[in-house]
Design a protein around this motif. Structure first.
Motif, PDB file in Angstrom:
ATOM      1  N   MET A  50      -7.982  -3.074  -3.983  1.00  0.00           N
ATOM      2  CA  MET A  50      -6.828  -2.282  -3.633  1.00  0.00           C
ATOM      3  C   MET A  50      -7.155  -1.529  -2.342  1.00  0.00           C
ATOM      4  N   GLU A  51      -6.167  -1.457  -1.503  1.00  0.00           N
ATOM      5  CA  GLU A  51      -6.316  -0.728  -0.244  1.00  0.00           C
ATOM      6  C   GLU A  51      -5.359   0.451  -0.261  1.00  0.00           C
ATOM      7  N   ARG A  52      -5.827   1.601   0.166  1.00  0.00           N
ATOM      8  CA  ARG A  52      -4.970   2.783   0.263  1.00  0.00           C
ATOM      9  C   ARG A  52      -4.596   2.975   1.729  1.00  0.00           C
ATOM     10  N   VAL A  53      -3.296   3.179   1.962  1.00  0.00           N
ATOM     11  CA  VAL A  53      -2.808   3.403   3.312  1.00  0.00           C
ATOM     12  C   VAL A  53      -1.792   4.535   3.283  1.00  0.00           C
ATOM     13  N   GLU A  54      -1.613   5.145   4.415  1.00  0.00           N
ATOM     14  CA  GLU A  54      -0.559   6.141   4.548  1.00  0.00           C
ATOM     15  C   GLU A  54       0.693   5.438   5.041  1.00  0.00           C
ATOM     16  N   VAL A  55       1.821   5.803   4.459  1.00  0.00           N
ATOM     17  CA  VAL A  55       3.094   5.231   4.879  1.00  0.00           C
ATOM     18  C   VAL A  55       4.003   6.344   5.368  1.00  0.00           C
ATOM     19  N   GLU A  56       4.967   5.975   6.198  1.00  0.00           N
ATOM     20  CA  GLU A  56       6.004   6.922   6.609  1.00  0.00           C
ATOM     21  C   GLU A  56       7.106   6.860   5.552  1.00  0.00           C
TER      22      GLU A  56
END
Length: 88
Positions: free
Chosen positions: A1-7
């Motif tokens: 799993m990859e964690r990313v910031e989203v708008e």
């Protein structure tokens, strides 16, 4: 799993409009239960056609179209609010 910031362009409700990193246009996050309901409605249309019940198919298809139109309206409103051109 990859964690990313989203708008996040709308509230984080059942169908949030958000943009992933590296993407030009936002997307619409549909919760799994909501997606399952849409799929079930589409299956009802097919089943009604298979049974020759055109009136039931038309009615269910109309409801499905209204649900999809509501999603598209939410998406379009979010893009307009953030002055983002539509991808279509």
């Amino acid at each position: 799993m990859e964690r990313v910031e989203v708008e996040l362009l709308t509230d984080a409700g059942n169908n949030a409009v958000e943009r992933l990193p590296g993407r030009r246009f936002p997307g619409l996050l549909i919760q799994g239960d909501s997606l399952s309901i849409l799929r079930g409605d589409a299956a009802e249309v097919v089943e009604a056609f298979d049974q020759g019940d055109v009136d039931a198919a038309r009615e269910t298809a109309g409801l499905l179209l209204a649900d999809i139109d509501a999603l598209l309206t939410r998406y379009s409103a979010a893009l307009d609010a953030h002055e983002i051109a539509r991808p279509y």
